[in-house]
Enzyme design. Structure first.
Site, PDB file in Angstrom:
ATOM      1  CG  ASP A  82      -1.975   0.974   1.296  1.00  0.00           C
ATOM      2  OD1 ASP A  82      -2.323   1.490   0.228  1.00  0.00           O
ATOM      3  OD2 ASP A  82      -2.493   1.246   2.403  1.00  0.00           O
ATOM      4  CG  HIS A 209      -6.292   4.958  -0.712  1.00  0.00           C
ATOM      5  ND1 HIS A 209      -5.103   4.507  -0.203  1.00  0.00           N
ATOM      6  CD2 HIS A 209      -6.425   4.376  -1.931  1.00  0.00           C
ATOM      7  CE1 HIS A 209      -4.534   3.696  -1.083  1.00  0.00           C
ATOM      8  NE2 HIS A 209      -5.304   3.599  -2.149  1.00  0.00           N
ATOM      9  N   GLY A 210      -8.848   5.836   2.752  1.00  0.00           N
ATOM     10  CA  GLY A 210      -9.479   6.631   3.809  1.00  0.00           C
ATOM     11  C   GLY A 210     -10.868   6.135   4.123  1.00  0.00           C
ATOM     12  CB  THR A 212     -11.244   5.353   9.146  1.00  0.00           C
ATOM     13  OG1 THR A 212     -10.513   4.125   9.215  1.00  0.00           O
ATOM     14  CG2 THR A 212     -11.680   5.759  10.556  1.00  0.00           C
TER      15      THR A 212
END
Ligand code: 13P
Length: 392
Positions: A82, A209-210, A212
């Protein structure tokens, strides 16, 4: 065995409109928690290792554990580098067992991002490893607070996305439509129209991505619009930390008492996301449709002429040093026959390739050609070479 081709895994998710969790791991507790959740939910899963986390673990050591966890799993697993920062990181990741790689040059202007990503994609594709690129900029650092975000968000445009995929040949594209890495205050606003347009133009698996901090509804809409890989870390890290704060508040003694329950908290959070993203109970279908990821052993048994034992040892040492740098090579081992009687061949090379496409790439690679033509072939005319696909 259930290490599978990541491109096939995500193709299945894309066609069947669900997303596979790419969970970043930073310790054995994370690895075990993620795998326990995937096994229990019968879900395909991506074990993800972010270069931004390399200061917290020894990448080589943790990769041995990650590969072992993938190989003993009964659900399909891919191992992903990643946010790879350079071609060197990508080659190292592949050597250690990553079968999907990301190169993140998204902080550069378009042309530079495309140039760097293409360079990596050319090398990775030559050895059969699929590649993720990122276009637009998703700010932030996994596991950190939003206030620390370096730089402003830059949204991906559909036109640039189409050009980027065309120019670089990436297999998966990470897009910037409003998410940030790490902990946010408030709810992120996502641009779903933009995502829908990108999806309509590209038709390849999209990556977020991200993960959360997004709502259940936002996840559902992301997946409806072509997102098939969701990167997720900060929420796992926070779930782990909460357990440790609770243990600390109880004044437990020592490390093991402090981390007790961390693994289960990570597994619980992964189960929640796997359920939400629709990858639950997809393992069997993916195992049927995805190609298994099998290493190849390139075996050469040989004798030498015109070299004494010392010269033969130097020949092997040089080969181990230079050949192990060729992309797609995982290990170069050499040996000498131990039987006291005269064996048919005295020496052996055992060169592990990450998968069969490496055979041709290795044979024609300039480093191999030079070593073979200048050093090896002139003294080792008497030899036999066989490539074996390894059972797992
Ligand atoms: P979060 O830490 O915000 O979940 O993002 C993880 C990520 O995108 C890893 O690449």
């Amino acid at each position: 065995m259930p290490l599978v081709n990541m491109k096939d895994m995500l193709k299945h998710a894309h066609e069947n409109r669900y997303a596979v969790g790419a969970f970043d791991l930073v310790s054995l507790d994370f690895l075990e928690g993620i795998m326990a959740a995937a096994e229990e939910m019968r879900a395909p899963v991506i074990l993800s290792l972010a270069e931004s986390h390399f200061e917290y673990y020894d990448f080589e050591l943790i990769m041995h554990a990650t590969v072992a966890a993938a190989k003993r799993a009964s659900v399909p697993v891919a191992i992903h580098l990643d946010h790879g920062e350079s071609l060197e990181s990508v080659i190292t990741g592949i050597r250690l067992g990553c079968n999907g790689v990301m190169v993140d040059a998204s902080h550069h202007p378009f042309e530079e991002n495309a140039r760097i990503t293409k360079e990596v994609a050319d090398v990775a594709h030559a050895v059969g490893v699929p590649v993720e690129g990122e276009l637009g900029y998703v700010p932030g650092v996994e596991g950190e607070d939003a206030e620390k975000h370096p730089g402003e968000i830059r949204y991906t445009t559909p036109e640039e996305a189409a050009r980027f995929v065309e120019e670089t040949g990436v297999d998966f594209l990470a897009v910037s439509i409003g998410t940030v890495h790490g902990r946010m205050k408030g709810k992120p606003k996502l641009d779903f129209d933009r995502l829908a347009e990108i999806n309509a133009r590209l038709g390849i698996p999209l990556v977020i991505h991200g993960g959360t901090g997004l709502s259940d509804e936002q996840f559902r809409k992301l997946i409806e619009n072509g997102v098939t890989k969701i990167n997720y870390y900060t929420a796992l890290s926070d779930a782990a930390a909460r357990v440790m704060y609770d243990n600390a508040a109880k004044q437990v003694k020592g490390y093991t008492a402090l981390v007790k329950g961390v693994r289960e908290a990570i597994a619980e959070e992964c189960r929640r996301m796997i359920r939400l993203w629709g990858s639950e109970n997809r393992a069997e279908e993916v195992l049927q449709s995805a190609r298994p990821w099998r290493n190849v052993m390139h075996v050469i048994e040989y004798n030498v002429e015109g070299l004494d034992e010392e010269g033969a040892a130097q020949l092997r040492a040089k080969g181990r040093e230079v050949l192990s740098r060729i992309p797609g090579v995982m290990a170069v081992e050499t040996g000498v026959a131990i039987q006291p009687e005269d064996p048919q061949y005295r020496y052996v090379w055992l060169v592990r390739f990450c998968q069969p496409e490496v055979i041709a790439h290795y044979r024609d690679h300039p480093v191999h050609v030079e070593y073979a033509d200048k050093h090896f072939r002139p003294v080792a005319g008497n030899r036999i070479t066989i490539d074996f696909e390894l059972d797992e």
